[in-house]
Design a protein around this motif. Structure first.
Motif, short mmCIF file in Angstrom:
data_model
loop_
_atom_site.label_atom_id
_atom_site.label_comp_id
_atom_site.label_asym_id
_atom_site.label_seq_id
_atom_site.Cartn_x
_atom_site.Cartn_y
_atom_site.Cartn_z
N ARG A 93 44.54 40.23 43.33
CA ARG A 93 43.84 41.37 43.94
C ARG A 93 43.51 42.48 42.95
O ARG A 93 42.52 43.20 43.13
N THR A 94 44.30 42.65 41.91
CA THR A 94 44.08 43.77 41.00
C THR A 94 43.67 43.27 39.62
O THR A 94 43.89 42.10 39.27
N SER B 251 43.33 32.62 44.81
CA SER B 251 42.74 33.61 45.71
C SER B 251 43.67 34.78 46.03
O SER B 251 43.24 35.75 46.66
N ASN B 252 44.94 34.72 45.61
CA ASN B 252 45.86 35.81 45.93
C ASN B 252 45.82 36.95 44.91
O ASN B 252 46.49 37.95 45.06
N ASN C 19 37.28 34.62 46.28
CA ASN C 19 37.52 35.98 46.76
C ASN C 19 38.18 36.87 45.70
O ASN C 19 38.78 37.90 46.03
N VAL C 20 38.08 36.48 44.44
CA VAL C 20 38.62 37.26 43.34
C VAL C 20 37.45 37.88 42.58
O VAL C 20 36.62 37.17 42.02
N GLN D 201 46.60 41.94 37.69
CA GLN D 201 47.01 40.60 38.11
C GLN D 201 46.12 39.52 37.50
O GLN D 201 46.60 38.47 37.07
#
Length: 308
Positions: free
Chosen positions: A114-115, A111-112, A146-147, A118
């Motif tokens: 963001r781009t 979930s970390n 949440n990705v 990534q």
């Protein structure tokens, strides 16, 4: 055991993990559940997914569940969820389950991320960790992870890594994503299998958009089997008729927080598992919810009688 590939089709049921009332693994119910899913027409199983309570298991328990499921599946393909915060854990579990005969592994993005860069780098690292001989299912489930993975980024990943052979499509709304992926393949990009989740709530539409089948865990897998078969035969109206008979219960199971409790209750009622218990933290249904589910099942049976 046959490995999954970019042409894999059908219904791969996301299996629950059966526990006894005191939270221990229920090995007898694993056998019974596997038999139940295949008796209802499943082409394969996916274990240790998000609805399989995988984060509540130890590494040893995950291997134990895998060993038992593969042995009971008698050669039918079993995909194993190996998602974890770190690549070392993913690599260790993958090696263990592939040695046991898994057909492939499923990896959701952490979930970390963001781009786009990534996300692309993460799946490059996954393939480097697992090796290119391990078939991978990319789980695209932004409502939980949440990705957000765009079709452009998916296309980049698929082109870069032949071992990522399948997309577990669970974006919502996401029907246009299926269309865009298939259009890109028509223009020359390599084919990727697409199996869809979200408890089958959009399955008829997903099949018409070009999906290859379902990978989800609704407690009546025969519904998904019928919808996929009828859709493949071009009988879309009949597929919708079958789907509509189950829709109220599909809808009820979509409630955040109690969806797994509903699914396990129904599976226990159908005799697929001995107990509806979840491993803590996780609560069962209260009396009011049970009464509602029972009403939905009764009305569903009345509708299904028209097909018999």
């Amino acid at each position: 055991m046959t490995l999954i590939n970019s042409s894999t089709k059908g219904v791969f049921v996301i299996a629950v993990t059966p526990f006894t009332d005191n939270g221990a693994l229920d090995h007898g119910s694993i056998d019974r559940m596997v038999d139940f899913y295949y008796d209802k027409g499943a082409d394969g199983l996916t274990i240790l997914g998000m609805m399989g309570e995988a984060p509540k298991l130890t590494q040893a328990e995950s291997i134990d569940v895998t060993r038992r499921t593969i042995a009971r599946s008698a050669g039918k393909p079993v995909i194993v969820g190996v998602s974890a915060p770190g690549l070392a854990a993913i690599g260790e579990l993958t090696k263990a389950v592939m040695d046991l005969g898994a057909a492939g592994v499923m990896v959701a993005p952490p979930s970390n991320l963001r781009t786009d860069d990534q996300i692309i780098a993460y799946y490059r690292n996954v393939v480097e960790t697992l090796g290119t001989d391990v078939p991978v299912v990319l789980q695209d489930f932004p409502l939980v992870t949440n990705v957000q993975i765009s079709t452009r980024v998916l296309g980049h990943i698929f082109e870069a890594h032949d071992s990522i052979v399948m997309l577990k499509h669970e974006d919502w709304p996401g029907l246009q994503k299926i269309t865009e992926l298939r259009e890109a393949e028509a223009k020359g990009r390599r084919r990727t299998s697409i199996l869809c989740g979200n408890a089958g709530v959009f399955l008829p539409e997903e099949m018409r958009r070009g999906a290859d089948g379902a990978m989800t865990g609704f407690a009546y897998p025969e519904m998904m089997v019928d919808v996929v078969r009828l859709s493949n035969e071009g009988q879309f109206e009949t597929a919708l008729d079958h789907f509509d008979a189950y829709l109220p219960l599909v809808r009820y199971e979509q409630q955040p927080g109690i969806g797994l409790a509903v699914r396990k209750y129904v599976l226990a009622k159908r005799g697929a598992i001995a107990s509806a218990a979840q491993r803590k933290p996780g609560a069962g249904l209260n009396a009011a919810a049970i009464a509602e589910v029972e009403t939905l099942i009764r009305r569903q049976e009345a509708r299904l009688a028209t097909f018999r």
